[in-house]
Design an enzyme around this catalytic site. Structure first.
Site, PDB file in Angstrom:
ATOM      1  N   LYS A   1       0.810  -1.194   0.000  1.00  0.00           N
ATOM      2  CA  LYS A   1       0.000   0.000   0.000  1.00  0.00           C
ATOM      3  C   LYS A   1       0.855   1.260   0.000  1.00  0.00           C
ATOM      4  CE  LYS A   1      -2.725  -2.417   3.340  1.00  0.00           C
ATOM      5  NZ  LYS A   1      -3.033  -2.397   4.786  1.00  0.00           N
TER       6      LYS A   1
ATOM      7  N   ASP B   1       7.565   3.065  -2.614  1.00  0.00           N
ATOM      8  CA  ASP B   1       7.798   4.091  -1.605  1.00  0.00           C
ATOM      9  C   ASP B   1       9.266   4.117  -1.189  1.00  0.00           C
ATOM     10  OD1 ASP B   1       7.626   1.593  -0.339  1.00  0.00           O
ATOM     11  OD2 ASP B   1       6.089   2.192   1.098  1.00  0.00           O
TER      12      ASP B   1
ATOM     13  N   ASP C   1      14.715  -0.665   0.590  1.00  0.00           N
ATOM     14  CA  ASP C   1      15.461  -0.868   1.835  1.00  0.00           C
ATOM     15  C   ASP C   1      16.496  -1.962   1.576  1.00  0.00           C
ATOM     16  OD1 ASP C   1      15.953  -0.638   4.606  1.00  0.00           O
ATOM     17  OD2 ASP C   1      14.427  -2.106   5.112  1.00  0.00           O
TER      18      ASP C   1
ATOM     19  N   PHE D   1      14.190   4.576  10.400  1.00  0.00           N
ATOM     20  CA  PHE D   1      12.867   4.063  10.074  1.00  0.00           C
ATOM     21  C   PHE D   1      11.937   5.258   9.908  1.00  0.00           C
ATOM     22  CE2 PHE D   1       8.729   2.211  10.452  1.00  0.00           C
ATOM     23  CZ  PHE D   1       8.881   1.056   9.706  1.00  0.00           C
TER      24      PHE D   1
HETATM   25  P1  IMP Z   1      12.832  -4.178   1.035  1.00  0.00           P
HETATM   26  O1  IMP Z   1      12.346  -5.420   0.401  1.00  0.00           O
HETATM   27  O2  IMP Z   1      13.664  -4.478   2.259  1.00  0.00           O
HETATM   28  O3  IMP Z   1      13.577  -3.249   0.067  1.00  0.00           O
HETATM   29  O4  IMP Z   1      11.623  -3.441   1.665  1.00  0.00           O
HETATM   30  C1  IMP Z   1      10.773  -2.648   1.030  1.00  0.00           C
HETATM   31  C2  IMP Z   1       9.531  -2.454   1.890  1.00  0.00           C
HETATM   32  O5  IMP Z   1       9.809  -2.440   3.303  1.00  0.00           O
HETATM   33  C3  IMP Z   1       8.937  -1.119   1.589  1.00  0.00           C
HETATM   34  O6  IMP Z   1       8.017  -1.192   0.518  1.00  0.00           O
HETATM   35  C4  IMP Z   1       8.272  -0.761   2.906  1.00  0.00           C
HETATM   36  O7  IMP Z   1       6.965  -1.304   2.956  1.00  0.00           O
HETATM   37  C5  IMP Z   1       9.085  -1.427   3.962  1.00  0.00           C
HETATM   38  N1  IMP Z   1      10.023  -0.482   4.610  1.00  0.00           N
HETATM   39  C6  IMP Z   1      11.353  -0.486   4.519  1.00  0.00           C
HETATM   40  N2  IMP Z   1      11.911   0.514   5.220  1.00  0.00           N
HETATM   41  C7  IMP Z   1      10.873   1.200   5.766  1.00  0.00           C
HETATM   42  C8  IMP Z   1      10.790   2.389   6.607  1.00  0.00           C
HETATM   43  O8  IMP Z   1      11.784   3.038   6.995  1.00  0.00           O
HETATM   44  N3  IMP Z   1       9.536   2.762   6.954  1.00  0.00           N
HETATM   45  C9  IMP Z   1       8.409   2.109   6.561  1.00  0.00           C
HETATM   46  N4  IMP Z   1       8.444   1.013   5.764  1.00  0.00           N
HETATM   47  C10 IMP Z   1       9.666   0.560   5.378  1.00  0.00           C
HETATM   48 MG    MG Z   2       5.784  -1.344   1.111  1.00  0.00          MG
END
Ligand code: IMP
Ligand code: MG
Length: 177
Positions: A44, A101, A104, A153
């Site tokens: 979302k 969004d 990470d 975060f």
């Molecule tokens: P990744 O697969 O680790 O790159 O994570 C991506 C997803 O983790 C994003 O789409 C977010 O939903 C969530 N996420 C990662 N870091 C944050 C943060 O600092 N705040 C809120 N959601 C996060």
């Molecule tokens: Mg997400």
């Protein structure tokens, strides 16, 4: 002005977000001249960014949504991603920009890029509002990037902590983290 949360301090304010979204929209407008563009928002979190970005692009475009969820092992993502709500239209021969969004660890985007490759679009690019390079576990190309941030975060403008704070009009950091 706008909604405030007492336990969140502003990190990127709404003016800075709006200015960067306008620049990203202008870049997409330039790069996709003469092409039919499809923005695919990842639910979302990216929905808030997606709707502003779409309105900053001066081209006929279509919008699609894809819901994903990553399995959490404690606070760390396991890298295992599941589609919770699939696209409703075929992506074959389309020029796709995946709108996220935040990137990470990169594991979600790696999964998405592999998943999209199997749908045979004309092209796939990535647009992410935020990138947290300190936590990257896999390298993914980010063609359009809003802001590179340190390892904090963040919440607001679509980003949640336990499903809350998505409606903050700015990007903030939880106080005490
Ligand atoms: P990744 O697969 O680790 O790159 O994570 C991506 C997803 O983790 C994003 O789409 C977010 O939903 C969530 N996420 C990662 N870091 C944050 C943060 O600092 N705040 C809120 N959601 C996060
Ligand atoms: Mg997400």
């Amino acid at each position: 002005m706008g909604f405030e949360a007492a336990d969140v301090s502003t990190f990127i304010d709404r003016q800075a977000i709006a200015a960067r979204v306008a620049e990203l929209g202008a870049q997409l407008t330039k790069d996709y001249q003469g092409k039919a563009l499809t923005l695919v928002g990842i639910m979302k979190g990216s929905v808030f960014f997606l709707t502003d970005l779409a309105r900053a692009v001066d081209l006929p475009l279509t919008v699609e949504l894809l819901g994903v969820s990553s399995y959490q092992g404690g606070t760390e993502t396991t890298g295992e991603v599941r589609i919770t709500s699939d696209l409703t239209k075929p992506m074959a021969d389309k020029h796709i920009v995946i709108v996220e969004d935040i990137i990470d660890t990169g594991l979600t985007m790696k999964f998405l890029l592999e998943n999209f490759a199997a749908r045979h679009p004309a092209s796939v690019k990535v647009c992410a509002l935020l990138e947290k390079p300190a936590r990257a576990r896999v390298k993914v190309p980010i063609d359009y990037k809003g802001f590179v941030i340190e390892d904090k975060f963040v919440v607001g403008y679509g980003l949640d902590f336990d499903e809350k704070y998505r409606n903050l009009p700015y990007i903030g950091v939880m106080k005490g983290t």
